[in-house]
Scaffold this motif. Structure first.
Motif, PDB file in Angstrom:
ATOM      1  N   ARG A  96       0.707  -1.270   0.158  1.00 57.08           N
ATOM      2  CA  ARG A  96      -0.198  -0.770   0.025  1.00 57.08           C
ATOM      3  C   ARG A  96       1.242   1.306   0.079  1.00 57.08           C
ATOM      4  O   ARG A  96       1.540   1.965   0.950  1.00 57.08           O
ATOM      5  CB  ARG A  96      -0.792   0.073   1.003  1.00 57.08           C
ATOM      6  N   ILE A  97       0.419   2.212  -1.022  1.00 59.88           N
ATOM      7  CA  ILE A  97       0.642   4.066  -0.499  1.00 59.88           C
ATOM      8  C   ILE A  97      -0.619   4.493  -1.068  1.00 59.88           C
ATOM      9  O   ILE A  97      -1.201   4.125  -2.186  1.00 59.88           O
ATOM     10  CB  ILE A  97       1.880   4.399  -1.790  1.00 59.88           C
ATOM     11  N   TYR A  98      -0.679   5.035   0.474  1.00 59.22           N
ATOM     12  CA  TYR A  98      -1.831   5.252   0.125  1.00 59.22           C
ATOM     13  C   TYR A  98      -1.724   6.896   1.074  1.00 59.22           C
ATOM     14  O   TYR A  98      -1.181   7.016   1.999  1.00 59.22           O
ATOM     15  CB  TYR A  98      -2.882   4.640   1.672  1.00 59.22           C
ATOM     16  N   LEU A 130       4.260  -4.723  -6.528  1.00 57.50           N
ATOM     17  CA  LEU A 130       3.205  -4.515  -6.339  1.00 57.50           C
ATOM     18  C   LEU A 130       1.825  -4.836  -7.390  1.00 57.50           C
ATOM     19  O   LEU A 130       1.909  -5.556  -8.403  1.00 57.50           O
ATOM     20  CB  LEU A 130       3.288  -3.175  -6.118  1.00 57.50           C
ATOM     21  N   GLY A 131       0.128  -4.879  -6.799  1.00 54.84           N
ATOM     22  CA  GLY A 131      -0.540  -4.888  -7.600  1.00 54.84           C
ATOM     23  C   GLY A 131      -1.324  -3.795  -7.766  1.00 54.84           C
ATOM     24  O   GLY A 131      -1.690  -3.428  -5.962  1.00 54.84           O
ATOM     25  N   THR A 153      -1.008 -10.387 -13.576  1.00 55.14           N
ATOM     26  CA  THR A 153      -2.206  -9.758 -13.290  1.00 55.14           C
ATOM     27  C   THR A 153      -2.895 -11.196 -12.188  1.00 55.14           C
ATOM     28  O   THR A 153      -2.209 -11.888 -12.262  1.00 55.14           O
ATOM     29  CB  THR A 153      -4.017  -9.631 -14.272  1.00 55.14           C
ATOM     30  N   HIS A 154      -3.445 -10.630 -11.369  1.00 52.40           N
ATOM     31  CA  HIS A 154      -4.121 -11.122 -10.357  1.00 52.40           C
ATOM     32  C   HIS A 154      -5.802 -10.726 -10.199  1.00 52.40           C
ATOM     33  O   HIS A 154      -5.498  -9.313 -10.296  1.00 52.40           O
ATOM     34  CB  HIS A 154      -2.913 -11.660  -9.544  1.00 52.40           C
ATOM     35  N   MET A 167      -0.176  -6.731 -12.183  1.00 49.07           N
ATOM     36  CA  MET A 167       1.417  -6.832 -11.504  1.00 49.07           C
ATOM     37  C   MET A 167       2.081  -6.449 -12.294  1.00 49.07           C
ATOM     38  O   MET A 167       2.407  -6.240 -13.142  1.00 49.07           O
ATOM     39  CB  MET A 167       1.303  -8.234 -11.051  1.00 49.07           C
ATOM     40  N   MET A 168       3.068  -5.127 -11.198  1.00 50.16           N
ATOM     41  CA  MET A 168       4.166  -4.242 -11.657  1.00 50.16           C
ATOM     42  C   MET A 168       5.038  -4.713 -10.528  1.00 50.16           C
ATOM     43  O   MET A 168       5.151  -4.448 -10.014  1.00 50.16           O
ATOM     44  CB  MET A 168       3.607  -3.012 -11.466  1.00 50.16           C
TER      45      MET A 168
END
Length: 173
Positions: A96-98, A130-131, A153-154, A167-168
């Motif tokens: 998470r980057i929120y 990350l996703g 992808t997921h 997915m990256m």
């Protein structure tokens, strides 16, 4: 704008993580999902038990972005078995980057990302991954700008809705 300070978070920050997590997830995804699905997700993902377990996991790392005494964003990183997928010892997951909507465009996300990069390097990781939801164009643009490339992808389930996350990853020097 005051300067933003990034601090490592610990168990004392449990309530802050819960509050900012709920707020930022709602701000970002409420328009695209049912109220019921959002309520369930927020209750489960930010329950005291779950956040306590994450904060005390030695393979998870939390950082909070502060503007004076106000939390404006946070970062959650996972290594080893704490990763949601892959579980590759040579990688670090950005789960998470929120950032609060009020602070979008003020480089808070970039500061949190820079912290992720610094943490990955200090842990001698080969890459970050990350996703990100395929419809979160703002986040996709941010990660691409920072050198991330898609590798798969997921499925992310929110309520009864299956959503596709891209997915990256970014290789580190």
């Amino acid at each position: 704008m005051s300067s933003i300070i990034i601090n490592k978070a610990g168990i004392r920050d449990l309530e802050t993580i819960q509050n900012i997590g709920r707020q930022t997830f709602s701000e970002t995804f409420a328009e695209s999902n049912s109220e019921e699905a959002m309520k369930t997700y927020l209750e489960e993902s930010f329950s005291t038990e779950k956040v306590n377990s994450e904060l005390t996991n030695p393979n998870s790392h939390f950082f909070i972005a502060w503007e004076e005494d106000i939390p404006v964003g946070y970062l959650k990183l996972n290594s080893g078995e704490a990763q949601t997928e892959l579980k590759d010892e040579t990688s670090l997951e950005i789960e998470r980057i929120y950032v609060k909507k009020s602070h979008h465009g003020q480089k808070v996300g970039q500061l949190l990302y820079d912290q992720a990069l610094e943490t990955a390097r200090s842990l001698n990781k080969s890459y970050l991954w990350l996703g990100v939801w395929e419809e979160n164009l703002r986040a996709l643009q941010f990660y691409r700008k920072n050198g991330f490339e898609e590798f798969g992808t997921h499925t992310f389930r929110l309520g009864n809705d299956d959503q596709t996350d891209l997915m990256m990853k970014k290789m580190l020097d």
